[in-house]
Write a protein that holds these residues in place. Structure first.
Motif, PDB file in Angstrom:
ATOM      1  N   GLN A 297      43.823  49.970  50.406  1.00 30.06           N
ATOM      2  CA  GLN A 297      42.476  50.045  49.836  1.00 30.06           C
ATOM      3  C   GLN A 297      41.983  48.655  49.515  1.00 30.06           C
ATOM      4  OE1 GLN A 297      42.265  52.466  46.410  1.00 30.06           O
ATOM      5  NE2 GLN A 297      40.072  52.155  46.071  1.00 30.06           N
ATOM      6  N   PRO A 298      40.760  48.249  49.947  1.00 34.47           N
ATOM      7  CA  PRO A 298      40.253  46.905  49.663  1.00 34.47           C
ATOM      8  C   PRO A 298      40.064  46.707  48.170  1.00 34.47           C
ATOM      9  CG  PRO A 298      38.491  48.275  50.521  1.00 34.47           C
ATOM     10  CD  PRO A 298      39.757  49.059  50.694  1.00 34.47           C
ATOM     11  N   LEU A 299      40.228  45.491  47.709  1.00 35.63           N
ATOM     12  CA  LEU A 299      40.085  45.139  46.299  1.00 35.63           C
ATOM     13  C   LEU A 299      39.015  44.070  46.189  1.00 35.63           C
ATOM     14  CD1 LEU A 299      41.178  45.508  43.443  1.00 35.63           C
ATOM     15  CD2 LEU A 299      42.782  43.659  43.896  1.00 35.63           C
ATOM     16  N   TYR A 300      37.884  44.355  45.582  1.00 34.81           N
ATOM     17  CA  TYR A 300      36.788  43.409  45.457  1.00 34.81           C
ATOM     18  C   TYR A 300      36.846  42.745  44.095  1.00 34.81           C
ATOM     19  CZ  TYR A 300      34.924  45.975  49.425  1.00 34.81           C
ATOM     20  OH  TYR A 300      34.769  46.583  50.621  1.00 34.81           O
ATOM     21  N   PRO A 301      36.413  41.458  44.001  1.00 36.50           N
ATOM     22  CA  PRO A 301      36.329  40.832  42.666  1.00 36.50           C
ATOM     23  C   PRO A 301      35.267  41.553  41.827  1.00 36.50           C
ATOM     24  CG  PRO A 301      36.248  39.186  44.418  1.00 36.50           C
ATOM     25  CD  PRO A 301      36.090  40.511  45.068  1.00 36.50           C
ATOM     26  N   ARG A 302      35.583  41.768  40.535  1.00 37.81           N
ATOM     27  CA  ARG A 302      34.615  42.426  39.652  1.00 37.81           C
ATOM     28  C   ARG A 302      34.882  42.048  38.209  1.00 37.81           C
ATOM     29  NH1 ARG A 302      36.417  48.775  39.186  1.00 37.81           N
ATOM     30  NH2 ARG A 302      38.658  48.426  38.925  1.00 37.81           N
ATOM     31  N   ILE A 303      33.815  42.164  37.407  1.00 40.78           N
ATOM     32  CA  ILE A 303      33.898  41.988  35.946  1.00 40.78           C
ATOM     33  C   ILE A 303      33.504  43.315  35.331  1.00 40.78           C
ATOM     34  CG2 ILE A 303      32.941  40.801  33.941  1.00 40.78           C
ATOM     35  CD1 ILE A 303      32.426  38.391  35.727  1.00 40.78           C
ATOM     36  N   ARG A 304      34.385  43.859  34.484  1.00 41.43           N
ATOM     37  CA  ARG A 304      34.122  45.176  33.893  1.00 41.43           C
ATOM     38  C   ARG A 304      34.519  45.175  32.420  1.00 41.43           C
ATOM     39  NH1 ARG A 304      38.578  48.789  33.847  1.00 41.43           N
ATOM     40  NH2 ARG A 304      40.533  47.845  34.582  1.00 41.43           N
ATOM     41  N   ASN A 305      34.194  46.276  31.760  1.00 37.97           N
ATOM     42  CA  ASN A 305      34.550  46.478  30.341  1.00 37.97           C
ATOM     43  C   ASN A 305      34.039  45.340  29.475  1.00 37.97           C
ATOM     44  OD1 ASN A 305      35.777  48.844  31.030  1.00 37.97           O
ATOM     45  ND2 ASN A 305      37.860  48.008  31.023  1.00 37.97           N
ATOM     46  N   VAL A 306      32.749  44.985  29.640  1.00 37.49           N
ATOM     47  CA  VAL A 306      32.164  43.975  28.764  1.00 37.49           C
ATOM     48  C   VAL A 306      31.957  44.604  27.389  1.00 37.49           C
ATOM     49  CG1 VAL A 306      30.195  42.460  28.368  1.00 37.49           C
ATOM     50  CG2 VAL A 306      31.054  42.813  30.699  1.00 37.49           C
ATOM     51  N   THR A 307      32.568  44.006  26.364  1.00 35.44           N
ATOM     52  CA  THR A 307      32.460  44.534  24.999  1.00 35.44           C
ATOM     53  C   THR A 307      31.983  43.432  24.075  1.00 35.44           C
ATOM     54  OG1 THR A 307      34.776  44.025  24.560  1.00 35.44           O
ATOM     55  CG2 THR A 307      34.276  46.240  25.348  1.00 35.44           C
ATOM     56  N   THR A 308      31.343  43.872  22.979  1.00 37.49           N
ATOM     57  CA  THR A 308      30.841  42.911  21.999  1.00 37.49           C
ATOM     58  C   THR A 308      31.298  43.308  20.618  1.00 37.49           C
ATOM     59  OG1 THR A 308      28.810  44.165  21.707  1.00 37.49           O
ATOM     60  CG2 THR A 308      28.764  42.413  23.350  1.00 37.49           C
ATOM     61  N   ALA A 309      31.549  42.290  19.791  1.00 38.88           N
ATOM     62  CA  ALA A 309      31.844  42.491  18.372  1.00 38.88           C
ATOM     63  C   ALA A 309      30.912  41.563  17.617  1.00 38.88           C
ATOM     64  CB  ALA A 309      33.310  42.187  18.065  1.00 38.88           C
ATOM     65  N   ALA A 310      29.851  42.162  17.038  1.00 38.12           N
ATOM     66  CA  ALA A 310      28.784  41.356  16.468  1.00 38.12           C
ATOM     67  C   ALA A 310      28.913  41.235  14.973  1.00 38.12           C
ATOM     68  CB  ALA A 310      27.423  41.947  16.822  1.00 38.12           C
ATOM     69  N   ALA A 311      28.558  40.050  14.440  1.00 34.61           N
ATOM     70  CA  ALA A 311      28.426  39.805  13.010  1.00 34.61           C
ATOM     71  C   ALA A 311      26.955  39.515  12.730  1.00 34.61           C
ATOM     72  CB  ALA A 311      29.329  38.655  12.586  1.00 34.61           C
TER      73      ALA A 311
ATOM     74  N   ASN B   5      31.138  38.043  19.444  1.00 37.15           N
ATOM     75  CA  ASN B   5      32.217  37.758  20.381  1.00 37.15           C
ATOM     76  C   ASN B   5      32.054  38.641  21.599  1.00 37.15           C
ATOM     77  OD1 ASN B   5      34.993  36.585  21.001  1.00 37.15           O
ATOM     78  ND2 ASN B   5      35.324  38.792  21.175  1.00 37.15           N
ATOM     79  N   ILE B   6      31.979  38.015  22.779  1.00 38.03           N
ATOM     80  CA  ILE B   6      31.823  38.727  24.044  1.00 38.03           C
ATOM     81  C   ILE B   6      33.153  38.666  24.778  1.00 38.03           C
ATOM     82  CG2 ILE B   6      30.400  39.001  26.101  1.00 38.03           C
ATOM     83  CD1 ILE B   6      28.856  39.057  23.455  1.00 38.03           C
ATOM     84  N   SER B   7      33.688  39.803  25.175  1.00 36.48           N
ATOM     85  CA  SER B   7      34.951  39.837  25.934  1.00 36.48           C
ATOM     86  C   SER B   7      34.763  40.717  27.151  1.00 36.48           C
ATOM     87  CB  SER B   7      36.091  40.363  25.057  1.00 36.48           C
ATOM     88  OG  SER B   7      35.808  41.676  24.611  1.00 36.48           O
ATOM     89  N   TRP B   8      35.613  40.484  28.181  1.00 37.56           N
ATOM     90  CA  TRP B   8      35.489  41.236  29.425  1.00 37.56           C
ATOM     91  C   TRP B   8      36.824  41.249  30.131  1.00 37.56           C
ATOM     92  CZ3 TRP B   8      33.257  36.554  28.308  1.00 37.56           C
ATOM     93  CH2 TRP B   8      33.764  35.430  29.005  1.00 37.56           C
ATOM     94  N   GLU B   9      36.887  42.055  31.202  1.00 38.80           N
ATOM     95  CA  GLU B   9      38.051  42.106  32.074  1.00 38.80           C
ATOM     96  C   GLU B   9      37.615  41.685  33.473  1.00 38.80           C
ATOM     97  OE1 GLU B   9      39.961  45.849  31.949  1.00 38.80           O
ATOM     98  OE2 GLU B   9      40.352  45.799  29.777  1.00 38.80           O
ATOM     99  N   TYR B  10      38.462  40.857  34.073  1.00 35.48           N
ATOM    100  CA  TYR B  10      38.131  40.319  35.401  1.00 35.48           C
ATOM    101  C   TYR B  10      39.214  40.724  36.375  1.00 35.48           C
ATOM    102  CZ  TYR B  10      37.889  36.933  39.233  1.00 35.48           C
ATOM    103  OH  TYR B  10      37.867  36.347  40.460  1.00 35.48           O
ATOM    104  N   GLU B  11      38.786  41.162  37.574  1.00 36.02           N
ATOM    105  CA  GLU B  11      39.711  41.482  38.661  1.00 36.02           C
ATOM    106  C   GLU B  11      39.251  40.731  39.893  1.00 36.02           C
ATOM    107  OE1 GLU B  11      39.681  45.661  39.118  1.00 36.02           O
ATOM    108  OE2 GLU B  11      40.756  46.061  37.233  1.00 36.02           O
ATOM    109  N   GLY B  12      40.120  39.887  40.420  1.00 41.22           N
ATOM    110  CA  GLY B  12      39.773  39.110  41.600  1.00 41.22           C
ATOM    111  C   GLY B  12      40.555  37.810  41.648  1.00 41.22           C
ATOM    112  N   PRO B  13      40.208  36.928  42.561  1.00 39.35           N
ATOM    113  CA  PRO B  13      40.940  35.648  42.676  1.00 39.35           C
ATOM    114  C   PRO B  13      40.839  34.846  41.389  1.00 39.35           C
ATOM    115  CG  PRO B  13      39.490  36.021  44.562  1.00 39.35           C
ATOM    116  CD  PRO B  13      39.151  37.047  43.558  1.00 39.35           C
ATOM    117  N   ASP B  14      41.896  34.079  41.134  1.00 42.63           N
ATOM    118  CA  ASP B  14      41.893  33.224  39.957  1.00 42.63           C
ATOM    119  C   ASP B  14      40.929  32.046  40.164  1.00 42.63           C
ATOM    120  OD1 ASP B  14      43.663  34.901  38.841  1.00 42.63           O
ATOM    121  OD2 ASP B  14      45.442  33.674  39.232  1.00 42.63           O
TER     122      ASP B  14
END
Length: 1326
Positions: free
Chosen positions: A1086-1100, A1105-1114
């Motif tokens: 199955q092909p694997l494409y680079p992607r950014i997912r699960n963008v979450t925020t924790a606001a004051a 704070n913005i965090s995310w998950e990345y899948e793809g080449p380093d």
């Protein structure tokens, strides 16, 4: 017995006397029924029943009769006193006494003179038990004297003047009644102007010319002599000024004539009473009469008031045109000043009468007769009141008590005589005299001491008849001294009646509140005291109530038609009913069109006047019932629609052919309501055992109206019938009459008989009791029998009440018994019961299983064998064996763990079992125990066995980091469950080309003590797939996979093709790895494409704070874009340093919604989807910068000092070789190959395992959904336990509780809780 009061001769103080009186008032004397026959038989002191009035005015022309009647047993004799001395009637020929009476007759009509017999008379009635006396009777002859001769001058009165005509009647006895009449014997008219006063005078407030007459005559009527005396006529002449002037004009001068005044008006003047005040004394209870008569012109009007109060309501009347105030039944409260006011238009006059109400003596508590038994106590109380207060004096048998014969049982205390421990000689008649200046009261009360055996006054064999469900009152009037006790029995040998179903009245009456048919019978009343006993029988018959079973129904009939009302009744066969028909609650019209039949009323040729309500009334000697229906007469008959409905209930249920075990039931069906009845359901009620509960009996076809029913003995049956058609069931019929079947021996014995001991030395025998109707008779009991089995022993039996359990004590432990339970009642035993086997109580087994052997089948399964224990040592029912086994340690880790014992139960007499679920390469212990109903026996000696090695679990993680053009760094964790000694790791990898096909597979064997390696000489910008697992001597474990990409050549070097033969010239292995080249067969993946997912925020408030998950080449370069949500402004862009997967946005506006997205620059430029968050509202900070607070600095210094001291102590103890918690925690993080570990959780062997099963602490990361866990990283928020609840300072640092990451077994790992930061702890507190 009643309390006795011992009297002392000396006087009793007031307080003691009060106590004695209180006690005496509690004593109730005997009540003597007013039964003529009884009164004739009982001895009784005399009682005055009739006497002449105290003030007795007689007619001097007739014989004088002075009454004195008395009763007593024996009959009393009579004597008289006259003026205080004995009156010897035998010496006076004119005086006789009536036979059997004390009444005197003085003969006046034959020459006697009434005046000679004036005086005060008193009668005495006497017998052997005492003497009663009458009042003082004052005899006075009536007098009616003539008017004295007097010359009456005519009264000449000027018009308008007042006038008083005096009557002045002669003084008579009693005073005469006065009235004014004329010569024609016509009463003179009276009005507000002319009226008669209380003294008999005639008052004119003002005279008028019409008052002129010459026959004003005053009459006096003397009632006793029936005579009327007449005064001489009085002449009144009223002249006016005109006539006066004509008469005297010639003799008077002009001045005199003109000086005569005409009639003039005058203001009121009181004619009577005179003066401004007067007084009046009246006695309590009499009628108070106050009078005011006034003169004046115009005629005055009289008004009455009471000063300082109101005239008494309901007792005040005005007479004589309001000139007389009349108050009846006066009391002391009516004393006061009464003012009369005479008023006309010219003025007013008034007079005040001061009224004082005195009182002759009157009773508060008159003495009452006492009937006492010998030895009893009692009191006579005589309390009277009056104004002034009357004096109380006592006499005994007519003699002042002070000089009367002494009686030791008697003591006088003022108005009370106290009797203590009386005897028959204490019988006497006592007189109480209460007197003051206005009169006296005299009362007789006897004390009759009787010793009488019981007597029943109710007629013997009296028959009482009542209707069922109504009260029954059975009389038992009685007398005796002492007072007898009453008991009731039913039947000849019945037991005494008690309970809530009966009410026992004090007069001996027995009340059955709700009489039933079974209440019929003979009842015996027994009266007993210490002198004897007597009984009387009465009979009760309970009749069936009269019922109208077919009531008249509402009728609508056409004019000139015919109508019939039914009234079918059911009644007791011994009662004769009468039926009466009424129309509109009145008798039927006397019309031949009305035909009254036995069960109906028929009206022929109906007319409009027949419209109304018709009532059928059924009367018997004991009850009456009625039912009504309305007749409506119409012009034309209605056309009724066919209505289908459930049938009406059956009626007229009748029982016939009553036998011991059967009865025949018949009934009349109700209206089927246009739907045929298909069947009848018969139900029964057992009124003896389950009243109010109906049970199904049977059912029959709808064409059948009789059924033969099978019955059980000793059941009080009632039946009812329910009709059924296609529409439904009818209401139940009225219950039939009750039928009580005869008692019989029980037909069956209890079921479910068991014998199970509850203790080692007993046998508990239980059974299911028979139901109520199964008893077949009264007195249901059970015969419980038992004997030890297989022992030559006799049966032991006991008979117990209607219970369901019996406990046999003192039995041997767990021995078999033969048991049987037999039912019996008052008529006999049930058939012989069958025997069951039970056992006495169990005790714990005595010995443990022996010869325990373990055969290890494989690394996770073992088989255990044992020898069975002797059955005698089980001491109970053998339920099976329990195998307890537990893991001692893991052989690979040499560590201990919290011992968790597992239990396997093997039922029955089984001697082997399999132990599944064992862990490979571990040391186990087990023991075996036998189990019975009481519990477990002792354990066998612990048996140790070991499991062989198995294949390991997959490595705990695999991470691929630091990608370059031709290398990748691999890091991994050892398997969570090694299941043996690891010998190596196997790494396999292969490239993935642009078409997503797999290239040649390369395999590398890595020593077991390695945890990382660098793969070099890889193709640039190439994706590789890695397969990684561990090996023991048994084989390879499961593998984990991961993919990684090498970095693209920035100089634009073309990517080489993937092919075989690509070597690896340089590695970091300590030993040369073994490499294998696999045939270059390509497989689709199955092909694997680079992607950014699960963008979450924790606001004051001002940052997020913005965090995310990345899948793809380093080596991707990330940036963050953000802006105000809903705004058209351009996105603001922030570059992320390095390859971090989080970023902190600063300088945000509080309480504002923002949009955010994350992107990657370069060859693979792309962006994530947008996310929206909102900053917190602006708030005053609740936190304080405690780092600058003095107290916090002091606290931190103290903490540092304590840590320093603790380190020194640990250092000293470590040098001494001791064990201490810090060392244990340090060892828990050391090399697992060096530290001895527990088999399961990897903690130090002697470290406490109290928290083995606690949940993860706050800050511990929940595993992600990826197959491989990431290692700790400075840039990874996941490793810090970050989630949606994470908190960050404005500089981006995480302030949540830190938790170091440690790979553990999912269910067994111990969490090492790190101490939270003091700053964080303070923030949590604030």
């Amino acid at each position: 017995m009643q309390p006795k009061i011992m009297m002392k001769k000396k006087s009793v103080s007031a307080s003691k006397a009060s106590l004695v009186l209180f006690l005496c008032q509690m004593i109730s004397a005997l009540d003597v029924p007013l039964d003529s026959k009884l009164l004739e038989e009982l001895s009784q002191p005399p009682t005055i029943t009739q006497q002449s009035p105290k003030d007795y005015i007689v007619d001097p022309r007739e014989n004088i009769v002075i009454q004195c009647e008395a009763k007593g047993k024996p009959p009393p004799s009579f004597s008289w006193t006259r003026n205080g001395t004995h009156f010897d009637i035998d010496k006076d020929a004119q005086v006789t006494m009536k036979p059997n009476s004390g009444t005197l007759v003085i003969n006046i009509m034959n020459g006697g003179k009434a005046e000679a017999y004036e005086g005060v008379y008193q009668c005495t009635a006497r017998n052997e038990r005492g003497a009663a006396i009458s009042n003082n009777i004052v005899i006075r002859p009536s007098r009616s004297p003539l008017w004295t001769k007097e010359r009456l001058e005519p009264n000449h009165v000027r018009e308008g003047d007042s006038l008083v005509l005096h009557c002045r009647p002669p003084v008579g006895l009693p005073p005469p009644i006065i009235f004014w009449m004329d010569n024609a014997f016509q009463r003179l008219p009276q009005s507000e102007r002319v009226s008669q006063g209380l003294n008999g005078d005639l008052y004119f407030s003002n005279v008028q010319p019409e008052d002129t007459r010459e026959d004003y005559i005053c009459y006096a009527r003397f009632n006793h002599t029936q005579t009327i005396q007449q005064k001489q006529p009085i002449s009144v002449k009223v002249f006016s000024m005109d006539s006066l002037n004509d008469t005297i004009a010639a003799n008077l001068s002009d001045t005199d004539i003109y000086g005569a005044k005409p009639v003039t008006e005058r203001q009121p003047v009181l004619l009577t009473p005179t003066g401004s005040t007067s007084t009046k004394v009246e006695l309590r209870g009499n009628v108070l009469l106050l009078e005011c008569i006034a003169a004046g012109l115009p005629t005055p009007v009289i008004r009455w008031i009471k000063e300082g109060g109101e005239l008494p309501a309901n007792r005040t009347f005005f007479e004589n045109f309001k000139k007389t105030l009349k108050i009846i039944d006066v009391s002391e409260a009516d004393s006061g000043n009464y003012k009369c006011i005479a008023r006309n238009i010219l003025g007013s006059a008034h007079h005040v009468i001061s009224v004082t109400v005195k009182a002759a003596p009157y009773w508060i508590t008159a003495p009452r007769n006492l009937v006492l038994s010998p030895g009893e106590d009692g009191t006579l109380i005589c309390r009277a009141n009056g104004n002034p207060k009357p004096n109380i004096s006592w006499l005994a048998n007519g003699v002042p008590i002070a000089i009367a014969p002494e009686d030791p049982s008697r003591k006088v205390d003022g108005d009370t005589i106290i009797f203590s421990h009386v005897q028959e000689r204490s019988s006497a008649v006592y007189q109480c005299n209460a007197s003051n200046e206005y009169g006296y009261l005299l009362a007789n009360a006897f004390v009759n001491v009787l010793a009488e055996p019981p007597r029943i006054l109710t007629t013997t064999n009296k028959l009482y008849q009542v209707i069922a469900d109504s009260p029954a009152l059975l009389d038992c009037a009685y007398f005796g001294s002492p007072k007898p006790e009453i008991e009731w029995f039913k039947g000849v040998k019945g037991s005494i009646l008690r309970g809530n179903e009966y009410i026992f009245h004090d007069n001996g009456t027995l009340e059955i509140p709700v009489a039933q048919k079974d209440s019929t019978g003979t009842y015996t009343c027994v009266a007993r005291n210490e002198l004897g006993k007597i009984q009387n029988e009465v009979h009760l018959e309970v009749k069936d109530p009269t019922m109208i079973i077919k009531q008249p129904e509402y009728k609508v009939i056409q004019r000139y038609g015919q109508v019939s009302f039914e009234c079918i009744i059911k009644h007791d066969s011994t009662l004769l009913p009468t039926v009466i028909w009424l129309k509109d609650n009145d008798a039927l019209p006397d019309d031949e069109r009305f035909l009254v039949g036995k069960d109906n009323l028929t009206i022929m040729n109906v007319t409009d006047k027949d419209d109304g309500t018709y009532t059928c009334i059924v009367n018997t000697t004991l009850d009456s019932v009625s039912a009504s229906a309305v007749l409506t007469v119409v012009a034309a008959p209605p056309t009724p629609a066919i209505i289908y409905a459930r049938p009406n209930p059956p009626f007229d249920l009748e029982l016939t052919g009553q036998l011991e075990r059967s009865v025949e039931l018949s009934w009349i069906p109700g209206d089927e309501n246009n739907s045929p009845i298909t069947n009848f359901v018969i139900e029964y009620e057992d009124g003896l055992h389950e009243p109010g509960v109906w049970h199904y009996q049977t059912e029959v076809p709808g064409t059948q109206t009789t059924v033969q029913l099978k019955l059980s003995p000793y059941v009080n049956y009632s039946f009812r019938v329910i009709a059924v058609n296609e529409i439904g069931r009818s209401q139940p019929s009225e219950p039939s009459e009750q039928y009580l079947t005869k008692s019989a021996n029980p037909d069956e014995n209890p079921s479910n008989v068991q014998g199970i001991g509850s203790e080692p030395d007993n046998l508990v025998i239980t059974w299911e009791s028979l139901k109520g109707f199964q008893s077949n008779g009264p007195g249901l009991q059970y015969k419980v029998s038992w004997r030890q089995k297989d022992v030559d022993d006799e049966w032991t039996s006991v008979i117990v009440a209607n219970v369901s359990k019996y406990i046999v004590s003192g039995t041997p432990t767990f021995v078999p018994y033969e048991i049987k339970v037999q039912a019996l009642n008052d008529l006999g035993y049930a058939p012989e019961p069958s025997e069951v086997i039970g056992h006495s109580g169990e005790d714990l087994p005595m010995v443990a299983p022996g010869n325990v052997q373990v055969h290890v089948i494989n690394s996770t399964l073992a088989k255990v064998h044992w020898d069975p224990v002797p059955l005698k040592t089980v001491r109970g029912h053998l339920q099976g064996y329990k195998v307890y086994y537990w893991k001692v340690q893991s052989l690979s880790r040499r560590s201990r763990r919290h011992v968790e014992k597992k239990i396997l139960t093997f039922r029955g007499n089984k001697t082997f079992g399999m132990l599944p679920g064992l862990e490979p390469y571990s040391s186990y212990k087990l023991n075996v125990r036998v189990v019975n109903g009481k519990g477990e026996g002792p354990a066998s000696p612990d048996k140790v066995f070991k499991t062989p090695e198995g294949v390991p679990s997959s490595p705990s993680f695999l991470k691929i980091t630091n990608p370059t053009l031709d290398s990748l760094t691999l890091e991994w964790g050892s398997p969570t469950h090694p299941n043996g000694i690891l010998i190596s790791y196997i790494l396999k990898f292969q490239p993935i080309n642009n078409t997503h096909e797999l290239g040649p597979l390369v395999e590398i064997r890595i020593p077991a003590n390695e945890s990382s390696m660098i793969l070099k000489n890889l193709n640039y910008s190439t994706r590789y797939k890695f397969y990684f697992n561990a090996q023991t001597s048994v084989g390879s474990g499961s593998q984990i996979t991961e993919e990684a990409v090498t970095i693209m050549d920035e100089a634009g070097i073309l990517r080489p093709a993937v092919g075989a033969g690509k070597g690896y010239s340089e590695t970091l292995f300590a030993t040369s790895p073994v490499m294998h080249t696999v045939r270059p067969t390509f497989y689709k993946v199955q092909p694997l494409y680079p992607r950014i997912r699960n963008v979450t925020t924790a606001a004051a408030e001002t940052y997020a704070n913005i965090s995310w998950e990345y899948e793809g080449p380093d080596h991707a370069n990330f940036y963050v874009e953000y802006g105000v949500a809903g705004s058209k402004e351009d996105w603001k862009k922030e570059i992320v340093n390095g390859s971090r997967s989080f970023f902190v946005l600063k300088g945000l506006t509080p309480g504002t919604a923002y949009k955010v997205r994350v992107g990657a620059e370069g060859l693979f430029g792309f962006r994530s989807s947008e996310d929206v968050f909102e900053t917190g509202p602006a708030m005053a900070s609740r936190q304080v910068d405690i780092a600058t607070q003095g107290w916090f600095i002091g606290l931190m210094c103290a903490v540092a000092l304590l840590i320093l001291i603790l380190l020194i102590v640990c250092f000293i103890r470590r040098n001494k070789g001791g064990k201490y918690p810090v060392k244990e925690k340090e060892d828990a993080h050391a090399d697992p190959e060096i530290q001895p570990m527990k088999e399961d959780d990897g903690t130090f062997g002697e470290y406490s395992d109290a928290e083995d099963h606690k949940p993860l602490k706050k800050g511990s990361r929940t595993p992600s959904d990826r197959t491989v866990k990431k290692e700790d990283s400075d840039d990874s928020l996941v490793d810090y336990g970050e989630g949606v609840n994470g908190q960050f300072n404005e500089d981006g640092s995480f302030i949540g509780q830190y938790s170091g990451k440690k790979e553990k077994e999912p269910a067994e790992g111990n969490e090492s809780s790190e101490a939270p930061s003091p700053v964080n702890a303070m923030n949590s507190f604030v």
